[in-house]
Design a protein around this motif. Sequence first.
Motif, PDB file in Angstrom:
ATOM      1  N   GLY A 110      -5.333  -9.024   9.348  1.00  7.38           N
ATOM      2  CA  GLY A 110      -5.301 -10.463   9.125  1.00  7.38           C
ATOM      3  C   GLY A 110      -3.902 -10.958   8.840  1.00  7.38           C
ATOM      4  O   GLY A 110      -3.080 -11.087   9.744  1.00  7.38           O
ATOM      5  N   GLU A 111      -3.587 -11.170   7.548  1.00  4.64           N
ATOM      6  CA  GLU A 111      -2.264 -11.634   7.153  1.00  4.64           C
ATOM      7  C   GLU A 111      -1.606 -10.657   6.185  1.00  4.64           C
ATOM      8  O   GLU A 111      -0.656 -11.014   5.485  1.00  4.64           O
ATOM      9  CB  GLU A 111      -2.361 -13.023   6.506  1.00  4.64           C
ATOM     10  N   VAL A 112      -2.083  -9.416   6.158  1.00  4.43           N
ATOM     11  CA  VAL A 112      -1.583  -8.425   5.212  1.00  4.43           C
ATOM     12  C   VAL A 112      -1.103  -7.183   5.952  1.00  4.43           C
ATOM     13  O   VAL A 112      -1.798  -6.667   6.833  1.00  4.43           O
ATOM     14  CB  VAL A 112      -2.688  -8.037   4.192  1.00  4.43           C
ATOM     15  N   VAL A 113       0.098  -6.714   5.577  1.00  8.71           N
ATOM     16  CA  VAL A 113       0.648  -5.475   6.125  1.00  8.71           C
ATOM     17  C   VAL A 113       0.448  -4.374   5.099  1.00  8.71           C
ATOM     18  O   VAL A 113       0.819  -4.523   3.926  1.00  8.71           O
ATOM     19  CB  VAL A 113       2.145  -5.625   6.445  1.00  8.71           C
ATOM     20  N   GLU A 114      -0.128  -3.267   5.525  1.00 10.33           N
ATOM     21  CA  GLU A 114      -0.417  -2.156   4.623  1.00 10.33           C
ATOM     22  C   GLU A 114       0.463  -0.961   4.961  1.00 10.33           C
ATOM     23  O   GLU A 114       0.536  -0.529   6.124  1.00 10.33           O
ATOM     24  CB  GLU A 114      -1.887  -1.755   4.720  1.00 10.33           C
ATOM     25  N   CYS A 115       1.133  -0.410   3.954  1.00  6.58           N
ATOM     26  CA  CYS A 115       1.960   0.781   4.141  1.00  6.58           C
ATOM     27  C   CYS A 115       1.070   2.006   4.304  1.00  6.58           C
ATOM     28  O   CYS A 115       0.106   2.186   3.542  1.00  6.58           O
ATOM     29  CB  CYS A 115       2.892   0.952   2.939  1.00  6.58           C
ATOM     30  N   ARG A 116       1.384   2.860   5.263  1.00  3.29           N
ATOM     31  CA  ARG A 116       0.523   4.006   5.540  1.00  3.29           C
ATOM     32  C   ARG A 116       0.716   5.148   4.532  1.00  3.29           C
ATOM     33  O   ARG A 116      -0.071   6.103   4.514  1.00  3.29           O
ATOM     34  CB  ARG A 116       0.769   4.527   6.951  1.00  3.29           C
ATOM     35  N   TYR A 117       1.757   5.083   3.678  1.00  6.76           N
ATOM     36  CA  TYR A 117       2.024   6.177   2.747  1.00  6.76           C
ATOM     37  C   TYR A 117       1.126   6.104   1.500  1.00  6.76           C
ATOM     38  O   TYR A 117       0.416   7.050   1.178  1.00  6.76           O
ATOM     39  CB  TYR A 117       3.500   6.135   2.361  1.00  6.76           C
ATOM     40  N   HIS A 118       1.164   4.978   0.794  1.00  2.00           N
ATOM     41  CA  HIS A 118       0.365   4.835  -0.425  1.00  2.00           C
ATOM     42  C   HIS A 118      -0.507   3.588  -0.403  1.00  2.00           C
ATOM     43  O   HIS A 118      -1.089   3.221  -1.424  1.00  2.00           O
ATOM     44  CB  HIS A 118       1.275   4.789  -1.657  1.00  2.00           C
ATOM     45  N   GLY A 119      -0.564   2.909   0.744  1.00  2.00           N
ATOM     46  CA  GLY A 119      -1.473   1.785   0.872  1.00  2.00           C
ATOM     47  C   GLY A 119      -1.036   0.509   0.185  1.00  2.00           C
ATOM     48  O   GLY A 119      -1.858  -0.409   0.014  1.00  2.00           O
ATOM     49  N   TRP A 120       0.237   0.432  -0.204  1.00  2.42           N
ATOM     50  CA  TRP A 120       0.709  -0.835  -0.781  1.00  2.42           C
ATOM     51  C   TRP A 120       0.529  -1.929   0.265  1.00  2.42           C
ATOM     52  O   TRP A 120       0.803  -1.724   1.456  1.00  2.42           O
ATOM     53  CB  TRP A 120       2.179  -0.732  -1.181  1.00  2.42           C
ATOM     54  N   ARG A 121       0.094  -3.112  -0.177  1.00  5.88           N
ATOM     55  CA  ARG A 121      -0.218  -4.194   0.747  1.00  5.88           C
ATOM     56  C   ARG A 121       0.647  -5.416   0.441  1.00  5.88           C
ATOM     57  O   ARG A 121       0.860  -5.774  -0.731  1.00  5.88           O
ATOM     58  CB  ARG A 121      -1.708  -4.547   0.653  1.00  5.88           C
ATOM     59  N   SER A 145       5.235 -13.835   3.502  1.00  8.32           N
ATOM     60  CA  SER A 145       6.129 -14.023   2.352  1.00  8.32           C
ATOM     61  C   SER A 145       6.736 -12.721   1.858  1.00  8.32           C
ATOM     62  O   SER A 145       7.726 -12.732   1.132  1.00  8.32           O
ATOM     63  CB  SER A 145       5.362 -14.682   1.192  1.00  8.32           C
ATOM     64  N   GLY A 146       6.147 -11.584   2.235  1.00 10.35           N
ATOM     65  CA  GLY A 146       6.626 -10.292   1.764  1.00 10.35           C
ATOM     66  C   GLY A 146       6.147  -9.947   0.372  1.00 10.35           C
ATOM     67  O   GLY A 146       6.460  -8.870  -0.159  1.00 10.35           O
ATOM     68  N   GLN A 147       5.356 -10.818  -0.256  1.00  6.12           N
ATOM     69  CA  GLN A 147       4.891 -10.579  -1.623  1.00  6.12           C
ATOM     70  C   GLN A 147       3.812  -9.499  -1.646  1.00  6.12           C
ATOM     71  O   GLN A 147       2.898  -9.481  -0.826  1.00  6.12           O
ATOM     72  CB  GLN A 147       4.345 -11.865  -2.228  1.00  6.12           C
ATOM     73  N   CYS A 148       3.939  -8.584  -2.615  1.00  7.99           N
ATOM     74  CA  CYS A 148       2.938  -7.529  -2.759  1.00  7.99           C
ATOM     75  C   CYS A 148       1.640  -8.126  -3.306  1.00  7.99           C
ATOM     76  O   CYS A 148       1.661  -8.929  -4.250  1.00  7.99           O
ATOM     77  CB  CYS A 148       3.451  -6.449  -3.711  1.00  7.99           C
ATOM     78  N   VAL A 149       0.524  -7.740  -2.713  1.00  7.81           N
ATOM     79  CA  VAL A 149      -0.777  -8.273  -3.139  1.00  7.81           C
ATOM     80  C   VAL A 149      -1.682  -7.181  -3.700  1.00  7.81           C
ATOM     81  O   VAL A 149      -2.684  -7.492  -4.342  1.00  7.81           O
ATOM     82  CB  VAL A 149      -1.494  -8.999  -1.984  1.00  7.81           C
ATOM     83  N   GLU A 150      -1.301  -5.911  -3.472  1.00  9.32           N
ATOM     84  CA  GLU A 150      -2.152  -4.837  -4.001  1.00  9.32           C
ATOM     85  C   GLU A 150      -1.410  -3.500  -4.000  1.00  9.32           C
ATOM     86  O   GLU A 150      -0.687  -3.174  -3.060  1.00  9.32           O
ATOM     87  CB  GLU A 150      -3.430  -4.700  -3.162  1.00  9.32           C
ATOM     88  N   ILE A 151      -1.591  -2.740  -5.098  1.00 10.50           N
ATOM     89  CA  ILE A 151      -1.133  -1.356  -5.189  1.00 10.50           C
ATOM     90  C   ILE A 151      -2.354  -0.521  -5.565  1.00 10.50           C
ATOM     91  O   ILE A 151      -2.796  -0.527  -6.724  1.00 10.50           O
ATOM     92  CB  ILE A 151      -0.010  -1.184  -6.234  1.00 10.50           C
ATOM     93  N   PRO A 152      -2.960   0.165  -4.612  1.00 11.90           N
ATOM     94  CA  PRO A 152      -4.236   0.853  -4.855  1.00 11.90           C
ATOM     95  C   PRO A 152      -4.202   1.874  -5.974  1.00 11.90           C
ATOM     96  O   PRO A 152      -5.237   2.114  -6.623  1.00 11.90           O
ATOM     97  CB  PRO A 152      -4.521   1.530  -3.501  1.00 11.90           C
ATOM     98  N   SER A 153      -3.055   2.485  -6.259  1.00 15.10           N
ATOM     99  CA  SER A 153      -2.997   3.561  -7.255  1.00 15.10           C
ATOM    100  C   SER A 153      -2.999   3.053  -8.694  1.00 15.10           C
ATOM    101  O   SER A 153      -3.143   3.844  -9.627  1.00 15.10           O
ATOM    102  CB  SER A 153      -1.746   4.422  -7.031  1.00 15.10           C
TER     103      SER A 153
END
Length: 392
Positions: free
Chosen positions: A108-119, A124-132
Amino acid sequence: MALLLWREAVYYDASTTMSEAVRTLLQRSTEAAREASRESEREADPGFLWDFWYPAARSTELRGQKLAKALLLEVPLVLGRTAEGKVFAMRDACPHRGMPLSYGRLEGEVVECRYHGWRFDACSGQCVEIPSLTSQDKLKVERIFAGHYPCEERDGYVWVYMNAPDSRLPEKISPAPALAVFSEKYKITHLSCELPSHIDHGIIGLMDPAHGPFVHQSWFWRKRASIHEKTKQFEPIPNGFRMSPHVPSANSAPYQLLKKITGEPVTTIIDFVLPNLRTEIDRSGKLWFSSRATVTPVRRDLCRIDFVAAWNLPLPVFLFRPFAKTFLRQDQETMIQQSEGLKHNPRLMLIDDADRQAKWYFALKANLLESRRTGTPMVHPMDGPVTLRWRS
């Protein structure tokens, strides 16, 4: 007593000589260190112009939820298109461990990092989630940002505004450049090629008026035998210069054909504007042809020409493209050959009047940087209209 005075004099002379020698050595060492520092600064400075729009990719490269890579001014970027179709550009590195975000996925409008899933919010580049993170963690996710750059679409290109590293974006940013068109219906085409050279060499090659009969020799354009003296008037424009409206050269067959089709004179206007734009508009009666070429720095030793043209002439795209591709290929081959000589750092020279546009470019670039450094108004290298003459 005399012997003692002689000994003291000899000692004084020797110590004075040694002190002078030491001072000379220290002075030379300091000068060498300063020169080495200046050389290091020159090597560290890639000679790019920041705080401008640059074309990063063709719009057609961004399809669906696919992420794409780009490199502009030696900055790695990840590009994409949100579910609503809006293009975005982020620095291709997760702020957590530096994993390229282009290896992740777009939802959708969120980019997820494949290493630790940071979104991250793509626009805007603003972080919306850190799964850990757990409920005990006090880290404020919303205060974390991945690098983000303004992004717009124009004329089939994705443009990215490249502000200088570690700098804030200006409060107001002008829109990305748009190709001038003069009717609702028109044909359009895009071409590109890479040049193994610094951006400066790519740009002065783009505006060079004297290479045509040698680099672009062909039955449909120029021949060496057609070389003759030309006189053109130039005028200053903001951040650049303009070849004032004029009748195109008589030894260019396409312009002569256009004149025969309309039965009216052909006029041409050519502009160069920092950091890298050359535009040309040709008009004859109701018919027109508009083109823009940009030379974009990829690395300090590599740049890319992006060429777009639009027209309402009775000329099919499939007929125009081969001619345009021939032009670009000829320029590319020439720059590849030139790079063999430039890697040995030869001394170069610019002559008047054929190289005056190149001199203006270097002066515009230097004056803009000085203006930004001092906060004073930019000084234009031209104080009024100038007439140049050369043979081509």
